[in-house]
Design an enzyme around this catalytic site. Sequence first.
Site, PDB file in Angstrom:
ATOM      1  N   TYR A  62       0.182  -2.458  -4.987  1.00  0.00           N
ATOM      2  CA  TYR A  62      -1.037  -2.156  -5.743  1.00  0.00           C
ATOM      3  C   TYR A  62      -1.117  -0.724  -6.272  1.00  0.00           C
ATOM      4  O   TYR A  62      -2.012  -0.400  -7.040  1.00  0.00           O
ATOM      5  CB  TYR A  62      -2.260  -2.446  -4.875  1.00  0.00           C
ATOM      6  N   HIS A  79       4.938 -10.360  -6.032  1.00  0.00           N
ATOM      7  CA  HIS A  79       3.873  -9.521  -6.593  1.00  0.00           C
ATOM      8  C   HIS A  79       4.194  -8.070  -6.259  1.00  0.00           C
ATOM      9  O   HIS A  79       4.576  -7.770  -5.137  1.00  0.00           O
ATOM     10  CB  HIS A  79       2.521  -9.928  -5.995  1.00  0.00           C
ATOM     11  N   HIS A 136      -9.808 -13.809 -12.598  1.00  0.00           N
ATOM     12  CA  HIS A 136      -9.819 -12.711 -13.569  1.00  0.00           C
ATOM     13  C   HIS A 136     -10.259 -13.206 -14.949  1.00  0.00           C
ATOM     14  O   HIS A 136     -10.998 -12.510 -15.654  1.00  0.00           O
ATOM     15  CB  HIS A 136      -8.437 -12.062 -13.670  1.00  0.00           C
ATOM     16  N   HIS A 158     -12.497 -12.479  -5.600  1.00  0.00           N
ATOM     17  CA  HIS A 158     -12.001 -13.847  -5.440  1.00  0.00           C
ATOM     18  C   HIS A 158     -12.895 -14.617  -4.464  1.00  0.00           C
ATOM     19  O   HIS A 158     -13.404 -14.042  -3.513  1.00  0.00           O
ATOM     20  CB  HIS A 158     -10.573 -13.828  -4.879  1.00  0.00           C
ATOM     21  N   HIS A 187       0.298  -5.827 -12.228  1.00  0.00           N
ATOM     22  CA  HIS A 187      -0.970  -5.469 -12.876  1.00  0.00           C
ATOM     23  C   HIS A 187      -0.606  -4.428 -13.930  1.00  0.00           C
ATOM     24  O   HIS A 187      -0.090  -3.365 -13.575  1.00  0.00           O
ATOM     25  CB  HIS A 187      -1.950  -4.877 -11.868  1.00  0.00           C
ATOM     26  N   ARG A 246       0.811  -1.225   0.000  1.00  0.00           N
ATOM     27  CA  ARG A 246       0.000   0.000   0.000  1.00  0.00           C
ATOM     28  C   ARG A 246       0.839   1.268   0.000  1.00  0.00           C
ATOM     29  O   ARG A 246       0.316   2.352   0.178  1.00  0.00           O
ATOM     30  CB  ARG A 246      -0.918   0.034   1.235  1.00  0.00           C
ATOM     31  N   GLU A 249      -0.024  -9.627 -15.444  1.00  0.00           N
ATOM     32  CA  GLU A 249      -1.190 -10.406 -15.010  1.00  0.00           C
ATOM     33  C   GLU A 249      -2.426 -10.099 -15.857  1.00  0.00           C
ATOM     34  O   GLU A 249      -2.725  -8.929 -16.132  1.00  0.00           O
ATOM     35  CB  GLU A 249      -1.472 -10.090 -13.524  1.00  0.00           C
ATOM     36  N   HIS A 297      -2.474 -17.736 -10.914  1.00  0.00           N
ATOM     37  CA  HIS A 297      -3.172 -17.442  -9.658  1.00  0.00           C
ATOM     38  C   HIS A 297      -4.437 -18.286  -9.650  1.00  0.00           C
ATOM     39  O   HIS A 297      -5.292 -18.140 -10.521  1.00  0.00           O
ATOM     40  CB  HIS A 297      -3.536 -15.955  -9.562  1.00  0.00           C
ATOM     41  N   ASP A 357      -4.688 -15.503 -14.056  1.00  0.00           N
ATOM     42  CA  ASP A 357      -5.470 -15.577 -12.824  1.00  0.00           C
ATOM     43  C   ASP A 357      -6.836 -16.150 -13.203  1.00  0.00           C
ATOM     44  O   ASP A 357      -7.538 -15.577 -14.041  1.00  0.00           O
ATOM     45  CB  ASP A 357      -5.603 -14.165 -12.218  1.00  0.00           C
ATOM     46  N   ASP A 415     -13.925  -8.117 -10.092  1.00  0.00           N
ATOM     47  CA  ASP A 415     -12.817  -8.892  -9.539  1.00  0.00           C
ATOM     48  C   ASP A 415     -13.078  -9.225  -8.072  1.00  0.00           C
ATOM     49  O   ASP A 415     -12.721  -8.462  -7.190  1.00  0.00           O
ATOM     50  CB  ASP A 415     -11.530  -8.055  -9.695  1.00  0.00           C
ATOM     51  N   GLU A 442      -4.716 -17.001  -3.663  1.00  0.00           N
ATOM     52  CA  GLU A 442      -4.641 -15.610  -3.188  1.00  0.00           C
ATOM     53  C   GLU A 442      -5.879 -15.136  -2.459  1.00  0.00           C
ATOM     54  O   GLU A 442      -5.899 -14.025  -1.952  1.00  0.00           O
ATOM     55  CB  GLU A 442      -4.501 -14.671  -4.387  1.00  0.00           C
TER      56      GLU A 442
HETATM   57 ZN   LIG Z   1      -8.125 -10.284  -8.410  1.00  0.00          ZN
HETATM   58 ZN   LIG Z   2      -2.452  -9.597  -8.837  1.00  0.00          ZN
END
Ligand SMILES: [Zn+2]
Ligand SMILES: [Zn+2]
Length: 285
Positions: free
Chosen positions: A73, A70, A183, A232, A110, A40, A146, A217, A180, A230, A262
């Site tokens: 974000y 990874h 996704h 999960h 991403h 973050r 991704e 993923h 993923d 999105d 994830e």
């Molecule tokens: Zn996701």
């Molecule tokens: Zn990701």
Amino acid sequence: MKQEPLVGCHVSIAGGVHNAFARAESVGCTTFQIFTKSNRVWFEKKLSDQAIENFKQAAGASTIKSVVVHTGYLINLGSGKKETAELSANALLDEIRRCEHLGLHDLVLHPGSHVGMGEEKSITQIAQYLDSVLERSEGRVTIVLELMAGQGTSVASSFEQLHQIRSLCHHKKLIAYCLDTCHACAAGYDIVSADGYQAMMQQWDKILGFEHLKVIHLNDSKCKVGSHVDRHAPLGEGFIPLDIFAEIMNDRRLSDVPKILETPSDAAMKLWAREIALLKEMVKN
Ligand SMILES: [Zn+2]
Ligand SMILES: [Zn+2]
């Protein structure tokens, strides 16, 4: 003899990056994914020599076969806001440096969101920034793009767009892809039937190539095919049948690709321990 599948989850680095190994082993991982810093924030102080040493020692003593990283974000190379895109490029280079220091080679990213600029321009810009960042790196870390769900203004929610980004880059050798499953479902790939899965994988092979598939993923999807949302879900609780995860676990084209769980949960490690055991049981060979 039954070969141990490459399966694991996203593991916390609380208390130091080296702690990820013991955490991963405790839930049955043979591979795992980490952030090398808080996801973050833009930047964090450099990893100390001690932290790097501890990590390498833990890696040497561990049964874990591969570690995937990874990125945080905040990074958005595709942003129409120049300051955000510039900051993102610098933050990505910093993430690459952290991988270089730890001796890790696969960094999932991403690709970005256009935030109003439009997909085409955004994709071109992502490729340009990837090149400029890779130019400044030591060439030992691969950026693993991704596949996204297509939520909001995010780009790269189709195999074609992923391919477009890589084909616009000069440093193609350092660009690969991450699939993923959540996704893919949200983006509109029919991953909810065995025929749909095979058709999707054929398309992957044709457009992207299995040799460039570096990370999977494994997430179920709370939202249906083509929802572009999105969310999960734990395995078996979303729209992707468990049979499809069994197909993936037994797909010989994917046996060398790390498969990472994830889906967040209040008791994520307990959930992932169960899911890892389930995925291992699915392997038939
Ligand atoms: Zn996701
Ligand atoms: Zn990701």
